[in-house]
Enzyme design. Structure first.
Site, mmCIF file in Angstrom:
data_model
loop_
_atom_site.group_PDB
_atom_site.id
_atom_site.type_symbol
_atom_site.label_atom_id
_atom_site.label_comp_id
_atom_site.label_asym_id
_atom_site.label_seq_id
_atom_site.Cartn_x
_atom_site.Cartn_y
_atom_site.Cartn_z
ATOM 1 N N LYS A 186 -2.289 -35.028 66.647
ATOM 2 C CA LYS A 186 -3.661 -34.558 66.599
ATOM 3 C C LYS A 186 -3.957 -33.544 67.723
ATOM 4 C CE LYS A 186 -5.287 -36.827 62.995
ATOM 5 N NZ LYS A 186 -4.315 -37.788 62.451
HETATM 6 C C1 LIG Z 1 -4.929 -39.089 61.615
HETATM 7 C C2 LIG Z 1 -6.110 -39.448 60.784
HETATM 8 C C3 LIG Z 1 -6.641 -40.737 60.757
HETATM 9 C C4 LIG Z 1 -5.958 -41.922 61.411
HETATM 10 O O1 LIG Z 1 -5.651 -41.766 62.729
HETATM 11 P P1 LIG Z 1 -4.459 -42.641 63.402
HETATM 12 O O2 LIG Z 1 -4.731 -42.458 64.850
HETATM 13 O O3 LIG Z 1 -3.179 -42.016 62.981
HETATM 14 O O4 LIG Z 1 -4.630 -44.030 62.956
HETATM 15 C C5 LIG Z 1 -7.779 -40.980 60.032
HETATM 16 N N1 LIG Z 1 -8.384 -39.990 59.348
HETATM 17 C C6 LIG Z 1 -7.901 -38.735 59.327
HETATM 18 C C7 LIG Z 1 -8.633 -37.695 58.574
HETATM 19 C C8 LIG Z 1 -6.739 -38.429 60.021
HETATM 20 O O5 LIG Z 1 -6.248 -37.202 59.957
#
Ligand SMILES: *Cc1c(COP(=O)(O)O)cnc(C)c1O
Length: 398
Positions: A186
């Protein structure tokens, strides 16, 4: 999008501070930690940068979604509206909270439209899980107005849109509650981590208690705390939070690089009449983690995807055929397959997910290509992509 691309000494220093002087648990143990409170520090940074009253860190974006739903009072039997173009966590969080996902159509913003939300509201609808996909959201004024009109909780999943804004407001802070993910890929990475954002003090109190076994976090003796509610353990560790502190301080730099790199690709693509772009309602607020564009037909889109693959361009996403981001490709969700009985299995009139149709979203997603914008690109990396576009699109009418 990935903040890990610019990991350097600062993340290591932050972790070392925890290892050398601090303690790995985010609460209490005041005598052991020498004033090192990384989770608190990151929460304060987030609140200051985004002008939001409360930020509460948890172990992931997914647990942030579950926490946000529960903290906002969305639970067993409630319907939650969700888009078919999202990450599978959106559905998991709703189902594990005991609620019922209801799918609505997206539009050219690649997010739910206000109209599509309104079309699926029933007497059981409690919330909208609005997912800001690929670095940006949609018509937030329209979406907020529909939610307010029908008295629905607006949960903004801003897991892919950290740092993005709409008319000056941070995405994730427009609805009653919002979430970030700080996983490995992210915009900001903690390794693993997530956050719940809210301006509502009751939602905040519920969130910090729920994600730590219901502890009220009053006083200095954990063993003597009371537990106003039941909860679970979705805590983040101080090591993960420490990485996030270093990363968060790079947010402006990350956004600036992404915006510059995205502009180069977008300007190049804009020359070709067959290409059009994902609608962005406030260009200045785009996190610019992706460039997303449309071709006129599914056939042509598949040709372009193949052309980019042939030229070995990495990180090109054709979500329509992608396992993780489009509802059509989730047979385990269509059948609600689980190792054990789910709360939703007890709801007789729940939707039959094998029959859910989203033709409007299909028509958009079958023509959508997204390219990840990276922080580590050199001029040559950008030129390679622009040259690939020229090869693929050069035979098209000007
Ligand atoms: C990455 C993501 C999540 C979940 O995040 P994690 O930290 O990997 O559990 C939820 N919603 C969206 C849109 C994402 O891209």
């Amino acid at each position: 999008m990935p903040g890990f691309e610019i990991f350097d000494e600062s993340e290591k220093q932050q972790i070392n501070e925890v290892m050398d002087q601090g303690f790995t648990f985010r609460y209490n143990f005041d005598g052991l930690r020498n004033g090192v409170w990384k989770a608190r520090e990151l929460e304060t940074l987030i609140c200051e940068t985004l002008h939001v009253k409360h930020a509460h860190l948890v172990s992931s974006g997914t647990t942030a979604l579950t926490t946000a739903l529960m903290a906002a009072g969305v639970g067993a039997g409630d319907e939650v509206i969700v888009p078919p173009f999202t990450f599978v966590a959106s559905v998991e969080a709703i189902v594990l909270a005991g609620a019922i996902p209801v799918f609505a159509e997206i539009d050219e913003t690649l997010t739910l439209s206000a109209q599509a939300i309104e079309a699926v509201i029933t007497s059981k609808t409690r919330a909208v899980n609005f997912v800001h996909m690929c670095g940006y959201g949609g018509d937030m004024d329209g979406v907020k107005a529909v939610c307010d009109k029908h008295n629905l909780i607006l949960l903004e999943d801003a897991c892919q849109a950290t740092g993005a804004t709409y008319k000056g407001k941070a995405l994730g802070t427009i609805g009653q509650v919002g979430t970030f993910s700080f996983d490995s890929v992210k915009t900001i990475s903690c390794g693993e981590g997530g956050a719940v954002l809210t301006n509502d003090s009751q939602i905040y109190a519920n969130a910090h208690m729920f994600s730590d076994h219901g502890h009220d976090h009053i006083g200095q003796d954990r063993g003597a705390e009371s537990h106003p509610i039941m909860g679970t353990n979705f805590r983040i560790s101080e090591m993960n939070a420490a990485v996030g502190v270093a990363q968060w301080k790079k947010l402006d730099r990350i956004l600036a690089i992404q915006r510059k790199n995205k502009k180069a690709l977008k300007d190049a693509l804009a020359q070709y009449p067959e290409v059009s772009f994902r609608v962005i309602t406030d260009e200045s607020g785009d996190n610019a983690g992706f460039v997303s564009f449309f071709l006129p037909t599914e056939e042509r889109t598949r040709e372009v995807v193949a052309g980019l693959a042939e030229q070995k361009i990495p990180a090109v996403f054709y979500w329509y055929a992608n396992n993780w981001h489009y509802f059509k490709n989730w047979p385990h969700i269509h059948h609600m397959k689980s190792p054990a009985k789910l709360p939703i299995d007890l709801i007789a009139d729940r939707p039959d997910y094998t029959q859910v149709k989203t033709p409007k979203s299909d028509a958009i997603m079958s023509r959508t290509i997204s390219m990840l914008i990276q922080l580590s690109w050199t001029e040559a990396d950008i030129k390679m992509r622009i040259d690939a576009f020229a090869k693929i699109f050069k035979n098209q009418p000007a």
